[in-house]
Design a protein around this motif. Structure first.
Motif, PDB file in Angstrom:
ATOM      1  N   UNK A  65       0.829  -1.187   0.000  1.00  0.00           N
ATOM      2  CA  UNK A  65       0.000   0.000   0.000  1.00  0.00           C
ATOM      3  C   UNK A  65       0.872   1.248   0.000  1.00  0.00           C
ATOM      4  N   UNK A  66       0.233   2.383  -0.264  1.00  0.00           N
ATOM      5  CA  UNK A  66       0.951   3.647  -0.344  1.00  0.00           C
ATOM      6  C   UNK A  66       1.294   4.120   1.055  1.00  0.00           C
ATOM      7  N   UNK A  67       2.532   4.549   1.222  1.00  0.00           N
ATOM      8  CA  UNK A  67       2.963   5.166   2.477  1.00  0.00           C
ATOM      9  C   UNK A  67       3.564   6.522   2.177  1.00  0.00           C
ATOM     10  N   UNK A  68       3.210   7.496   2.996  1.00  0.00           N
ATOM     11  CA  UNK A  68       3.747   8.845   2.887  1.00  0.00           C
ATOM     12  C   UNK A  68       4.351   9.217   4.231  1.00  0.00           C
ATOM     13  N   UNK A  69       5.583   9.692   4.202  1.00  0.00           N
ATOM     14  CA  UNK A  69       6.272  10.061   5.440  1.00  0.00           C
ATOM     15  C   UNK A  69       6.774  11.489   5.308  1.00  0.00           C
ATOM     16  N   UNK A  70       6.237  12.353   6.162  1.00  0.00           N
ATOM     17  CA  UNK A  70       6.655  13.751   6.158  1.00  0.00           C
ATOM     18  C   UNK A  70       7.781  13.980   7.157  1.00  0.00           C
ATOM     19  N   UNK A  71       8.592  14.971   6.878  1.00  0.00           N
ATOM     20  CA  UNK A  71       9.655  15.364   7.788  1.00  0.00           C
ATOM     21  C   UNK A  71       9.990  16.830   7.558  1.00  0.00           C
ATOM     22  N   UNK A  72      10.782  17.377   8.476  1.00  0.00           N
ATOM     23  CA  UNK A  72      11.240  18.747   8.324  1.00  0.00           C
ATOM     24  C   UNK A  72      10.576  19.753   9.234  1.00  0.00           C
ATOM     25  N   UNK A  73       9.532  19.339   9.933  1.00  0.00           N
ATOM     26  CA  UNK A  73       8.878  20.260  10.847  1.00  0.00           C
ATOM     27  C   UNK A  73       9.782  20.597  12.021  1.00  0.00           C
ATOM     28  N   UNK A  74       9.575  21.795  12.564  1.00  0.00           N
ATOM     29  CA  UNK A  74      10.446  22.245  13.658  1.00  0.00           C
ATOM     30  C   UNK A  74       9.834  23.472  14.310  1.00  0.00           C
ATOM     31  N   UNK A  75      10.494  23.941  15.360  1.00  0.00           N
ATOM     32  CA  UNK A  75      10.165  25.207  15.997  1.00  0.00           C
ATOM     33  C   UNK A  75      11.075  26.269  15.393  1.00  0.00           C
ATOM     34  N   UNK A  76      10.469  27.333  14.876  1.00  0.00           N
ATOM     35  CA  UNK A  76      11.253  28.373  14.213  1.00  0.00           C
ATOM     36  C   UNK A  76      10.686  29.729  14.594  1.00  0.00           C
ATOM     37  N   UNK A  77      11.540  30.751  14.580  1.00  0.00           N
ATOM     38  CA  UNK A  77      11.073  32.105  14.879  1.00  0.00           C
ATOM     39  C   UNK A  77      10.371  32.707  13.667  1.00  0.00           C
ATOM     40  N   UNK A  78       9.487  33.636  13.938  1.00  0.00           N
ATOM     41  CA  UNK A  78       8.818  34.348  12.858  1.00  0.00           C
ATOM     42  C   UNK A  78       9.854  34.973  11.928  1.00  0.00           C
ATOM     43  N   UNK A  79       9.585  34.865  10.637  1.00  0.00           N
ATOM     44  CA  UNK A  79      10.510  35.349   9.635  1.00  0.00           C
ATOM     45  C   UNK A  79      11.479  34.297   9.135  1.00  0.00           C
ATOM     46  N   UNK A  80      11.511  33.164   9.813  1.00  0.00           N
ATOM     47  CA  UNK A  80      12.423  32.094   9.433  1.00  0.00           C
ATOM     48  C   UNK A  80      11.893  31.235   8.305  1.00  0.00           C
ATOM     49  N   UNK A  81      12.658  30.196   7.993  1.00  0.00           N
ATOM     50  CA  UNK A  81      12.330  29.301   6.886  1.00  0.00           C
ATOM     51  C   UNK A  81      12.433  27.847   7.312  1.00  0.00           C
ATOM     52  N   UNK A  82      11.663  27.018   6.655  1.00  0.00           N
ATOM     53  CA  UNK A  82      11.742  25.571   6.816  1.00  0.00           C
ATOM     54  C   UNK A  82      11.477  24.931   5.466  1.00  0.00           C
ATOM     55  N   UNK A  83      12.017  23.736   5.276  1.00  0.00           N
ATOM     56  CA  UNK A  83      11.658  22.943   4.096  1.00  0.00           C
ATOM     57  C   UNK A  83      11.126  21.605   4.570  1.00  0.00           C
ATOM     58  N   UNK A  84       9.887  21.336   4.210  1.00  0.00           N
ATOM     59  CA  UNK A  84       9.258  20.064   4.518  1.00  0.00           C
ATOM     60  C   UNK A  84       9.448  19.099   3.355  1.00  0.00           C
ATOM     61  N   UNK A  85       9.544  17.826   3.690  1.00  0.00           N
ATOM     62  CA  UNK A  85       9.645  16.776   2.689  1.00  0.00           C
ATOM     63  C   UNK A  85       8.575  15.731   2.934  1.00  0.00           C
ATOM     64  N   UNK A  86       8.135  15.113   1.877  1.00  0.00           N
ATOM     65  CA  UNK A  86       7.175  14.012   1.972  1.00  0.00           C
ATOM     66  C   UNK A  86       7.643  12.946   0.982  1.00  0.00           C
ATOM     67  N   UNK A  87       8.050  11.808   1.531  1.00  0.00           N
ATOM     68  CA  UNK A  87       8.542  10.713   0.709  1.00  0.00           C
ATOM     69  C   UNK A  87       7.446   9.666   0.551  1.00  0.00           C
ATOM     70  N   UNK A  88       7.204   9.258  -0.686  1.00  0.00           N
ATOM     71  CA  UNK A  88       6.163   8.286  -0.977  1.00  0.00           C
ATOM     72  C   UNK A  88       6.758   6.938  -1.349  1.00  0.00           C
ATOM     73  N   UNK A  89       6.064   5.893  -0.977  1.00  0.00           N
ATOM     74  CA  UNK A  89       6.425   4.545  -1.397  1.00  0.00           C
ATOM     75  C   UNK A  89       5.144   3.775  -1.682  1.00  0.00           C
ATOM     76  N   UNK A  90       5.293   2.707  -2.480  1.00  0.00           N
ATOM     77  CA  UNK A  90       4.137   1.877  -2.785  1.00  0.00           C
ATOM     78  C   UNK A  90       3.251   2.419  -3.880  1.00  0.00           C
ATOM     79  N   UNK A  91       3.748   3.385  -4.613  1.00  0.00           N
ATOM     80  CA  UNK A  91       2.983   3.966  -5.696  1.00  0.00           C
ATOM     81  C   UNK A  91       3.942   4.472  -6.766  1.00  0.00           C
ATOM     82  N   UNK A  92       3.433   4.593  -8.026  1.00  0.00           N
ATOM     83  CA  UNK A  92       4.231   5.257  -9.051  1.00  0.00           C
ATOM     84  C   UNK A  92       4.084   6.752  -8.815  1.00  0.00           C
ATOM     85  N   UNK A  93       5.087   7.321  -8.190  1.00  0.00           N
ATOM     86  CA  UNK A  93       4.993   8.675  -7.685  1.00  0.00           C
ATOM     87  C   UNK A  93       4.594   9.665  -8.772  1.00  0.00           C
TER      88      UNK A  93
END
Length: 115
Positions: free
Chosen positions: A1-29
């Protein structure tokens, strides 16, 4: 079956930046439209950004000009680059894969923006 795993979340100050990722498996992405959603405490889940199979994108008005969604089909990954973060961006961010027949969700990653 399809699995999605997110990462990259964090505590950051206003004005800052983050990059989130979501990796998929079990599907033709590459067959999937990928969407980032977020849900803040006590609020309904809202669409943040979507990227189609042909890489066309669309964004919620609240994040236009600050967030960028992208995909790397070779890595089965969708990204959400978030800049100029605001306290109101605080939420659990989840990704969704939709191949037109089925859709699947990840469990999410927490983003907290302090003022």
């Amino acid at each position: 079956q399809v699995q999605l795993v997110e990462s990259g979340g964090d505590l950051v100050q206003a004005g800052g930046s983050l990059r989130l990722s979501c990796v998929a498996s079990g599907t033709r992405f590459s067959d999937n439209q990928m969407t980032w959603f977020r849900q803040a405490p006590g609020k309904q889940r809202e669409l943040v950004a979507v990227i189609a199979r042909d890489s066309r994108t669309n964004y919620a008005e609240s994040v236009k000009g600050r967030f960028t969604i992208s995909r790397d089909n070779a890595k089965n990954t969708v990204y959400l680059q978030m800049n100029s973060l605001k306290p109101e961006d605080t939420a659990v961010y989840s990704c969704k894969a939709d191949d037109g027949l089925f859709h699947s969700w990840g469990l999410g990653t927490q983003v907290t923006v302090s003022s």
